[in-house]
Design a protein around this motif. Sequence first.
Motif, PDB file in Angstrom:
ATOM      1  N   ARG A  51       7.948   9.643 -16.059  1.00  0.00           N
ATOM      2  CA  ARG A  51       7.034  10.250 -17.034  1.00  0.00           C
ATOM      3  C   ARG A  51       7.350   9.664 -18.410  1.00  0.00           C
ATOM      4  NH1 ARG A  51       5.960  16.472 -17.462  1.00  0.00           N
ATOM      5  NH2 ARG A  51       8.203  16.624 -17.522  1.00  0.00           N
ATOM      6  N   LEU A  78       2.249   8.851 -15.826  1.00  0.00           N
ATOM      7  CA  LEU A  78       2.992   9.317 -14.649  1.00  0.00           C
ATOM      8  C   LEU A  78       2.954   8.188 -13.626  1.00  0.00           C
ATOM      9  CD1 LEU A  78       1.613  12.988 -14.255  1.00  0.00           C
ATOM     10  CD2 LEU A  78       3.705  12.238 -15.420  1.00  0.00           C
ATOM     11  N   ARG A 101       5.999   9.735 -22.278  1.00  0.00           N
ATOM     12  CA  ARG A 101       5.088  10.500 -23.148  1.00  0.00           C
ATOM     13  C   ARG A 101       4.781   9.734 -24.428  1.00  0.00           C
ATOM     14  NH1 ARG A 101       5.923  16.671 -22.958  1.00  0.00           N
ATOM     15  NH2 ARG A 101       4.845  16.208 -21.003  1.00  0.00           N
ATOM     16  N   ASP A 148       0.581  11.611 -21.095  1.00  0.00           N
ATOM     17  CA  ASP A 148       1.673  11.199 -20.209  1.00  0.00           C
ATOM     18  C   ASP A 148       1.252  10.079 -19.269  1.00  0.00           C
ATOM     19  OD1 ASP A 148       3.566  12.986 -21.086  1.00  0.00           O
ATOM     20  OD2 ASP A 148       3.154  14.469 -19.524  1.00  0.00           O
TER      21      ASP A 148
END
Length: 221
Positions: free
Chosen positions: A216, A172, A218, A170
Amino acid sequence: MTDGELPPAPPEVASVVPDDPARARLQSYAEFLASAGVERGLLGPREVPRLWDRHLLNCAVVAPMVPAGAHVIDVGSGAGLPGLVWAIVRSDITLTCLESLQRRATYLEEAVGALGLTDRVSVVRARAEDVVRGRASESSLRGDVVTARAVAPLDKLAGWTVPLLKPGGDLLALKGQSAADEVEAARTVLERLGIDSVEIVQCGEGIVDPPTTVVRARKAR
Ligand SMILES: C[S@@+](CC[C@H](N)C(=O)[O-])C[C@H]1O[C@@H](n2cnc3c(N)ncnc32)[C@H](O)[C@@H]1O
């Protein structure tokens, strides 16, 4: 309290960081930032009175988004935000602070030593894009999580951070009110880099005002 003085930790800190040793370490970091951080130009003196809410808590409320046992890379760590806050409140994670400026990397190394975090935290002085392109000594550096706060717009940041993620990892990115616009502007580049889901998450409602906005993104497995 006079201007420029570190205020006492607000009561919200106890709910965000219930662990006593972690809270004591966060207090030490706050004092380090308010003294050495200001003296050496990593933090503006006007930030000291709002160090807890605007910086430390603002970062700490995002720490639950980091998976257990993750290796985190904080790109453009500066004075250590958010990386050092996460390493303090999450004793299960390891961290690499990636910082391009030697002066700031030296400061980070001193902070890591003073906080007793050398077993879990390392500092790499390099530009993120040089690591991505294999031009830096740490070109094999990869993380389960890559984070950045106040470093670059998402479309630019994506190229420096997504390649540092392991599959399934991820990004962030701590962002402000521009998060949705930045996601739209970066959508094509994120897809090209292998991101298969993006969401905007608000962290710390009722604890920090405004809550911390996190993008976020992914990476596909
Ligand atoms: C505005 S500061 C933010 C520091 C910290 N993340 C924070 O939120 O307080 C941006 C930091 O990113 C570093 N930086 C900028 N471009 C970078 C790059 N390409 N690779 C690594 N670090 C970079 C700068 O030296 C600076 O320390």
